[in-house]
Design an enzyme around this catalytic site. Structure first.
Site, mmCIF file in Angstrom:
data_model
loop_
_atom_site.group_PDB
_atom_site.id
_atom_site.type_symbol
_atom_site.label_atom_id
_atom_site.label_comp_id
_atom_site.label_asym_id
_atom_site.label_seq_id
_atom_site.Cartn_x
_atom_site.Cartn_y
_atom_site.Cartn_z
ATOM 1 N N GLY A 1 97.734 25.204 -4.640
ATOM 2 C CA GLY A 1 97.782 24.216 -3.573
ATOM 3 C C GLY A 1 97.954 22.793 -4.065
ATOM 4 O O GLY A 1 98.750 22.023 -3.512
ATOM 5 N N LYS B 1 98.398 41.869 2.920
ATOM 6 C CA LYS B 1 99.456 40.866 3.077
ATOM 7 C C LYS B 1 100.459 41.296 4.147
ATOM 8 O O LYS B 1 100.993 40.456 4.880
ATOM 9 C CB LYS B 1 100.171 40.633 1.743
ATOM 10 C CG LYS B 1 99.358 39.809 0.749
ATOM 11 C CD LYS B 1 100.162 39.518 -0.506
ATOM 12 C CE LYS B 1 99.387 38.624 -1.468
ATOM 13 N NZ LYS B 1 100.160 38.289 -2.678
#
Length: 313
Positions: free
Chosen positions: A17, A139
């Protein structure tokens, strides 16, 4: 493409991030970072967020426990990128991403969503071993939720993070290169794909508003970094001017070593099995519903495995 966008990065203080925030700012986008109430008294994350602000990012308050706050944060941007880590509690990560999907749906203004994937393509791993398969199954739950509500998306398949794999010469449980001996998985000749984490961020930001990648998977496959474990070791040996003692770990022995380990460790080991014994990253063609990053963005000078390893010499 080329017009500066408003992008919200969720999980901006994490391993990937923080690199996404940096890349977004460098590419000139109006960058928003979700400042989650859950951070609490984590001084390192608070200071990181403040450093983002100093560099030009906008901090947006929001909480996964407050649906309205997420919706309001999302309404301020055009693109959402999620980089929440699933290293420790993956089911929790999936739960948060589903909340994010609900908020994006309600906001109704998002032109592209890039969920937190960034590893192996889960759609190609649904026949993998348990318990590692759980990662890919979860996912796919997020993917289904995105596609069911019609949110435009791009899935980024970044393959192997260089820091976790190249640093330890692809040895399981190592992040620093050996100087005397190395264990090879099998004969060490199965090819994998390694990508520098900063490059992952650069390609991700580059693709987030590219019309060529909407509703597709972007594969990061730098040609010089499609290497076997043995080839990685040889590069390291040349850098340090020394040949390492090599031991080959047979497939059956590696599979037996998985038994009895705690659940998360078993999952990670099964991923290594598919990578280095089966060559799961290079045994397929990407197909029509996908693009390859280096082909789309040849102007990006990616970091080679050799250059990445130089930092350890």
């Amino acid at each position: 493409m080329g017009i500066k966008k408003k992008v919200l990065i969720v999980g901006g203080t994490g391993y990937l991030g923080k690199r996404l925030v940096k890349a977004s700012l460098e590419q000139g986008h109006e960058t928003y970072v979700l400042k989650r109430q859950e951070i609490g008294l984590d001084i390192e994350k608070i200071q990181m967020l403040l450093s983002f602000k100093k560099q030009g990012a906008r901090l947006v308050n929001g909480s996964f426990d407050d649906h309205h706050s997420l919706v309001e944060a999302i309404k301020q941007v055009e693109i959402v990128i999620c980089a929440i880590s699933g290293v420790h509690v993956r089911s929790h990560q999936i739960h948060l991403q589903l909340k994010l999907v609900d908020a994006i749906k309600e906001a109704g203004n998002i032109k592209r969503f890039l969920p937190s994937e960034f590893g192996m393509d889960p759609s190609r791993m649904l026949d993998s071993m348990e318990p590692g398969r759980e990662t890919f199954t979860e996912k796919m739950v997020v993917r289904k939720a995105i596609e069911d509500v019609g949110i435009p998306f791009t899935y980024v398949s970044a393959n192997c993070f260089a820091g976790y794999f190249i640093g330890g010469l692809c040895q399981f449980g190592h992040i620093l290169p050996a100087t005397d001996s190395v264990v090879l998985f099998g004969d060490g000749n199965q090819k994998s794909i390694f990508v520098d984490e900063d490059d992952i961020a650069t390609y991700t930001i580059k693709t987030m508003d590219d019309p060529r990648t909407v509703n597709k998977t972007l594969y990061l496959m730098p040609p010089a970094n499609i290497l076997s474990q043995r080839e990685v070791v040889v590069i390291w040996e040349k850098l340090i001017g020394k040949e390492l003692q090599k031991t080959c770990l047979p497939e059956e022995q590696f599979l037996n070593s998985i038994k009895g380990q705690e659940h998360a460790l078993q999952a990670a080991m099964t991923h290594f099995y598919h990578l280095f014994y089966q060559g799961c990253l290079t045994n397929f063609e990407i197909g029509d519903n996908a693009e390859e990053a280096c082909t789309l963005y040849p102007e990006i000078n990616y970091t080679t495995v050799k250059d990445y390893l130089k930092r350890y010499v």
